[in-house]
Structures are given as C-alpha cells and as structure tokens.
Design an enzyme around this catalytic site. Structure first.
Site, PDB file in Angstrom:
ATOM      1  N   ASP A 267      -4.670   0.562   4.189  1.00  0.00           N
ATOM      2  CA  ASP A 267      -5.967   0.293   4.397  1.00  0.00           C
ATOM      3  C   ASP A 267      -6.839   1.291   4.133  1.00  0.00           C
ATOM      4  O   ASP A 267      -6.613   2.467   4.446  1.00  0.00           O
ATOM      5  CB  ASP A 267      -6.097  -0.716   5.580  1.00  0.00           C
ATOM      6  CG  ASP A 267      -7.334  -1.717   5.374  1.00  0.00           C
ATOM      7  OD1 ASP A 267      -7.262  -2.437   4.271  1.00  0.00           O
ATOM      8  OD2 ASP A 267      -8.212  -1.826   6.241  1.00  0.00           O
TER       9      ASP A 267
ATOM     10  N   ASP B  19      -0.086  -1.682   0.518  1.00  0.00           N
ATOM     11  CA  ASP B  19      -1.022  -0.283   0.407  1.00  0.00           C
ATOM     12  C   ASP B  19      -1.483  -0.051   1.956  1.00  0.00           C
ATOM     13  O   ASP B  19      -1.402  -0.642   2.889  1.00  0.00           O
ATOM     14  CB  ASP B  19      -2.177  -0.483  -0.433  1.00  0.00           C
ATOM     15  CG  ASP B  19      -3.228  -1.720   0.130  1.00  0.00           C
ATOM     16  OD1 ASP B  19      -2.530  -2.918   0.540  1.00  0.00           O
ATOM     17  OD2 ASP B  19      -4.425  -1.355   0.258  1.00  0.00           O
TER      18      ASP B  19
END
Ligand code: ZN
Length: 206
Positions: A147, A145
C-alpha cells in the site's frame, strides 16, 4: 458487489462453508506482494453499504462479531497449505476501505500504524453477511502490492502496472490451484460455529 444475493444463493442451495477470495494491498513490509493471507479479523471503514440483512425477519440482530472468521475453516486451510506446500500467512487483520479510489499516503500510513496487516474493499459486508446467515466463512486474501504509505517500490502506479498485474495473475492461478486441491481433498469439515451462534441468539432471545 451483490454480497447479499451471492451469499443468499449459496445458503439456499445448502452450502455450509464458504471460502471467499479477495485482492489486497500489504500494510507491512514483511507481507510481500504474492503472499496469501488468511484473515482472522476485519476493520470496517466503509460507509453507506447495504449491510442490513432481513435474515432476522425484520428486527435488528446484535450479532457477536468478536471472531468474524470461522476458526475451524481457517485451520483446515492452513493444514492444506502445508500439505500442498503453498506459502500462506495464517492470520491477519484486513482493513476494509470504501473505495473505489485507493488510499492517500496519509490514510495508508494511518492503517499501518494501527497494526493492521492488509487493506481491501470487499471483505465487509461479505464476511458479516455470511455469519448472519449462519455460514462458516473464511477468506484467502492475495497480496498484489504494497500500500502507498509504506513507501516501498512496488505500489499501484501507472508505471508499475505491468509488474502489479503479473503478480495479480500469478495470485489468481495460485488461489485457484489451492482451492481445487482443497476441494479434491475434501477435508472433513465439522464446525457450524455461525449457525450455532445464531441458534443460541434466538433461543436466548439476546
Ligand atoms: Zn465455523
């Protein structure tokens, strides 16, 4: 993570080259979730971890850490990625945070503005211990993902866990496939950089 025990066990059975795997968040927009990164530097932001080894017989080793990852092994991984058409990013700096919580947005922005590429909780002291035992070490970091500080759409969030877990599972499969192909091709490894460094250390009495 029993870093010390894991690496000591590998050393004991005669392993010379270690490819670690880890899950990371991206600190740069151009490093998209689903990417694989081969780190070449780490920044240790952890504290209180058991990072003193007894490999030196009880004295402190001031081990050079300018190049913590084995360049030879990283090159072989990169070559393999071309051969198997696996998209990888061949270098990157991983910031290692303490965890288990994730960063605040302010902490995450601080990691990004420093120019670091990915963030993780396990590369330290794993990478360091490997070097201290004289093992050539590289890692494959799978990006799950963005951050939180990047303000991108895909971050760790209860509303998006389905998507994040889907990427996570895809990354695990991609990493397994890549490692199996790497082992099957058995690329000639001939480095020993970490053990050479240790030998020089002891012979020169640094
Ligand atoms: Zn090496």
């Amino acid at each position: 993570m029993p870093y010390k025990a894991n690496l000591a066990a590998l050393k004991e059975i005669g392993v010379e080259y270690v490819i670690g795997t880890c899950i990371v968040g991206s600190l740069k927009k151009e490093i998209a979730p689903g990417s694989l990164v081969i780190p070449d530097q780490f920044v240790n932001l952890t504290w209180g971890r058991d990072d003193h080894s007894e490999a030196d017989g009880g004295s402190f080793i001031h081990l050079p850490m300018g190049e913590p990852y084995c360049g030879h092994l990283r090159k072989k991984i990169t070559e393999q990625s071309v051969a198997t058409q696996t998209a990888i990013i061949p270098q990157g700096t991983v910031a290692v945070i303490q965890g288990p919580r994730f960063s605040t947005a302010a902490e995450s922005r601080w990691l990004s503005v420093n120019g670091w590429d990915i963030v993780n909780m396990t590369q330290y002291p794993e990478c360091y211990f490997a070097r201290e035992l004289g093992l050539c070490y590289a890692a494959i970091a799978a990006v799950t993902d963005y951050d939180v500080g990047l303000q991108e759409s895909l971050v760790i969030d209860p509303r998006q866990m389905g998507k994040v877990l889907e990427i996570f599972r895809g990354n695990v499969q991609k990493t397994k496939d890549f490692l199996l192909a790497f082992i099957q091709r058995a690329p000639g490894l001939s480095c020993g950089c970490a053990s050479t460094l240790l030998k020089a250390y002891y012979e020169e009495g640094l």
